[in-house]
Structure formats: C-alpha cells, structure tokens
Design a protein around this motif. Sequence first.
Motif, PDB file in Angstrom:
ATOM      1  N   LYS A  61       0.838  -1.198   0.000  1.00 16.35           N
ATOM      2  CA  LYS A  61       0.000   0.000   0.000  1.00 16.35           C
ATOM      3  C   LYS A  61       0.864   1.234   0.000  1.00 16.35           C
ATOM      4  CE  LYS A  61      -1.220   1.896   3.717  1.00 16.35           C
ATOM      5  NZ  LYS A  61      -1.846   2.374   4.964  1.00 16.35           N
ATOM      6  N   GLY A  63       0.998   5.391   0.795  1.00 19.87           N
ATOM      7  CA  GLY A  63       0.322   6.372   1.638  1.00 19.87           C
ATOM      8  C   GLY A  63       0.799   7.769   1.317  1.00 19.87           C
ATOM      9  N   PHE A  64      -0.056   8.729   1.629  1.00 23.18           N
ATOM     10  CA  PHE A  64       0.230  10.150   1.425  1.00 23.18           C
ATOM     11  C   PHE A  64       0.502  10.453  -0.050  1.00 23.18           C
ATOM     12  CE2 PHE A  64       1.742   9.456   5.940  1.00 23.18           C
ATOM     13  CZ  PHE A  64       0.509   9.800   6.478  1.00 23.18           C
ATOM     14  N   LYS A  69      -4.740  13.720   2.263  1.00 21.41           N
ATOM     15  CA  LYS A  69      -4.144  12.867   3.291  1.00 21.41           C
ATOM     16  C   LYS A  69      -2.928  13.554   3.925  1.00 21.41           C
ATOM     17  CE  LYS A  69      -4.334   9.350   4.663  1.00 21.41           C
ATOM     18  NZ  LYS A  69      -4.929   8.764   5.885  1.00 21.41           N
ATOM     19  N   GLU A 106     -10.910   4.985   4.624  1.00 19.84           N
ATOM     20  CA  GLU A 106     -10.608   5.902   3.529  1.00 19.84           C
ATOM     21  C   GLU A 106     -10.824   5.184   2.197  1.00 19.84           C
ATOM     22  OE1 GLU A 106      -6.641   7.033   4.732  1.00 19.84           O
ATOM     23  OE2 GLU A 106      -5.751   5.310   3.723  1.00 19.84           O
ATOM     24  N   GLU A 108     -10.037   4.003  -1.527  1.00 18.19           N
ATOM     25  CA  GLU A 108      -8.803   3.649  -2.246  1.00 18.19           C
ATOM     26  C   GLU A 108      -9.111   3.229  -3.687  1.00 18.19           C
ATOM     27  OE1 GLU A 108      -5.559   3.460  -1.173  1.00 18.19           O
ATOM     28  OE2 GLU A 108      -5.837   3.867   0.972  1.00 18.19           O
ATOM     29  N   GLU A 141      -9.813   1.167   2.654  1.00 10.56           N
ATOM     30  CA  GLU A 141      -8.770   0.817   3.615  1.00 10.56           C
ATOM     31  C   GLU A 141      -9.200   1.256   5.016  1.00 10.56           C
ATOM     32  OE1 GLU A 141      -4.722   2.460   3.412  1.00 10.56           O
ATOM     33  OE2 GLU A 141      -4.092   0.838   4.748  1.00 10.56           O
ATOM     34  N   PHE A 150      -3.688   8.981  17.355  1.00 11.70           N
ATOM     35  CA  PHE A 150      -3.491   8.875  15.892  1.00 11.70           C
ATOM     36  C   PHE A 150      -2.463   9.916  15.463  1.00 11.70           C
ATOM     37  CE2 PHE A 150      -6.263   6.292  13.010  1.00 11.70           C
ATOM     38  CZ  PHE A 150      -5.468   6.349  11.883  1.00 11.70           C
ATOM     39  N   PHE A 152       1.601  11.024  14.839  1.00  9.25           N
ATOM     40  CA  PHE A 152       2.914  10.451  14.533  1.00  9.25           C
ATOM     41  C   PHE A 152       3.706  11.378  13.632  1.00  9.25           C
ATOM     42  CE2 PHE A 152      -0.471   8.295  11.942  1.00  9.25           C
ATOM     43  CZ  PHE A 152      -0.290   8.999  10.772  1.00  9.25           C
ATOM     44  N   THR A 162       2.597   1.855   8.221  1.00  8.26           N
ATOM     45  CA  THR A 162       1.731   2.871   7.611  1.00  8.26           C
ATOM     46  C   THR A 162       0.272   2.763   8.087  1.00  8.26           C
ATOM     47  OG1 THR A 162       1.219   1.622   5.573  1.00  8.26           O
ATOM     48  CG2 THR A 162       3.231   2.908   5.552  1.00  8.26           C
ATOM     49  N   SER A 163       0.107   2.414   9.360  1.00  9.88           N
ATOM     50  CA  SER A 163      -1.225   2.310   9.997  1.00  9.88           C
ATOM     51  C   SER A 163      -2.112   1.229   9.374  1.00  9.88           C
ATOM     52  CB  SER A 163      -1.993   3.649   9.965  1.00  9.88           C
ATOM     53  OG  SER A 163      -1.223   4.726  10.424  1.00  9.88           O
ATOM     54  N   ALA A 234      -5.242   7.012  -0.423  1.00  6.46           N
ATOM     55  CA  ALA A 234      -6.584   7.591  -0.362  1.00  6.46           C
ATOM     56  C   ALA A 234      -6.654   8.935  -1.078  1.00  6.46           C
ATOM     57  CB  ALA A 234      -7.015   7.749   1.090  1.00  6.46           C
TER      58      ALA A 234
HETATM   59  C1  OOG Z   1      -1.054   6.548   7.261  1.00  2.00           C
HETATM   60  C2  OOG Z   1      -1.557   5.790   6.064  1.00  2.00           C
HETATM   61  C3  OOG Z   1      -1.769   6.645   4.835  1.00  2.00           C
HETATM   62  C4  OOG Z   1      -3.032   6.707   2.611  1.00  2.00           C
HETATM   63  O1  OOG Z   1      -3.859   6.147   1.869  1.00  2.00           O
HETATM   64  O2  OOG Z   1      -2.604   7.839   2.412  1.00  2.00           O
HETATM   65  C5  OOG Z   1      -2.565   5.945   3.798  1.00  2.00           C
HETATM   66  C6  OOG Z   1      -2.150   7.211   8.048  1.00  2.00           C
HETATM   67  O3  OOG Z   1      -2.839   8.105   7.537  1.00  2.00           O
HETATM   68  O4  OOG Z   1      -2.324   6.829   9.231  1.00  2.00           O
HETATM   69  O5  OOG Z   1      -2.900   4.792   3.894  1.00  2.00           O
END
Ligand code: OOG
Length: 268
Positions: A61, A63-64, A69, A106, A108, A141, A150, A152, A162-163, A234
Amino acid sequence: MSARDTAVELVCSRLDEAQRSATPVRPQEDWPQLSLDQAYAAQARLVDRRLQRGEQQVGLKLGFTSEAKMRQMGIDELIIGVLTDGMQVPDGGRVDLGTLVHPRVEPEVAFRFGRDLDLADAALQVADLQGALDGVAAGIEVIDSRYEGFSFDLPRVVADNTSAAAFTTGEWVDPDSVQIGELAVTLSIAGAVAAEGSTAAILGHPLSTLPHLLSLGRKLGLSVPAGSVVLAGAATAAVPLLAGDVVVRVAGLGEAHLTGVDGGEVAS
Ligand code: OOG
Ligand code: MG
C-alpha cells in the motif's frame, strides 16, 4: 546487537504488542528516535512477525499520495507498507471494531498485478508494472494507528506499517476498459456521504503512483508476486470507522463495501 538494532527491535515489539492488544502506545514517553531507514527496518520486522505467525503477504500500500491525506496527517512524503491476508476482508465483510484502537476508513483505488514483479530487479521499468496490471477496483482501507491520538511523525508511521489494519476491494475491472484518471470518489457511512473527491487527487492520476511503487519497492527490496494487490493511497481524508455500513464508490469503476461491527456482535 548494536544500539541501533535494539532501538529498531524495541519499536517493533511495542507496535506489535499494541496492534495485538488494541492498546495504543504513548511515544511521547521514552520512544527511540528512528531514522527513516531504521523505521522501514522496524516495519519489515513487524511484518515478519506476522508472517511467522502464519499470515501471507498479499500486497502493498502507498500512503500520502494525495494532498488531502498529507494535510490531514501533517506529512508530505510518500510512504509504503505491506498488506497481509490477516488484513484482507471480503467485499461486504465485517470489521470487528473491538480489535482496533481508533480505526478510520478511507477510499482507495486498488491495483492487481498478474505477473511476479521483483521490484529490486534493476532492469524492471514502470512500463513493466503497467503491463503487468491485470485489474483495477474500488477499495476501502481501514487504517488504525497504533500511536495514541493517531498522532505520529514520518518514521513513526512508517515503523507502524503505515497504519495498515484492514482493507477490502470491489469487483476487479480490466484496466484497458476504463480510464481511471478523473473519476468521482465517494465514501459513505451508514448511508450518509462522509468524504468526496476524485481519483485525480492521487498524484494527478492513480497510475502516477507506479514510479513511486517501483522506486520505494526497489530501495526496500520488495516483491510483488502475481495476484498482489496494491492500494494507491486515499483520495480524501480518512474518517472514523464506527459500527455500520461503509461504501466506497468510484464512479465508472465500481464499489467496495464493509461493515464495522462491535466486538460482541462478531462473537454472537
Ligand atoms: C497513514 C496511512 C496513509 C493513505 O492512503 O494515504 C494511507 C495514516 O494516515 O495513518 O494509507
Ligand atoms: Mg490508505
């Protein structure tokens, strides 16, 4: 073990325990500062522990990959994590809220690759990834940071895989039959729209994530066996997952569904 290794192992153990007990860690107290490389090492060990307990890797996956996001979490660097079958929920399946700390959902866009891809192979090109793409789908997701509040920074969320907590994908569509560059995305919870956006929010086009998948995967020596799923990231900010139905609709692509349930309901 070097001090560096000890710090990586400590972070890994505490995040593993936090996930398994659904009890957040409080990193503001006594938490080793890891570099980004060490954080990815901690993530790899964390995933290894899951694999040793019998889970299988089923994908990756990103992220960001959207402004929404990055803004929500205050991080502006693209990250990568690992998905296992322990996180995979069938479309329309249930997610037990009792096993999670403070889950969010979120929307995806999911990719499926039909050929084995060794991202560490220096000869592999983005075009090879694109050529290996055999399905695209709407996805959901569930992210669940193991950190209290939440909250970090970049190395912490990387170490926490990545959560990643759970995910589902809708029906797979032939990537040649659909243009995914600018499709409306809607996340609904209990029948009400909770977030709206466009697939264009994902780096301008979800396929623009592929060069990042390749470069991060190459650096970390990740592989994408045939059948792997990759979540592109996301398009909107994440919203809290409560008991009830969640639907992600990507117009012209499809829908994905899951239901949040309280622990007691799953057991009964
Ligand atoms: C980290 C995971 C970010 C995305 O789709 O951007 C992510 C978080 O937001 O805790 O999965
Ligand atoms: Mg995500």
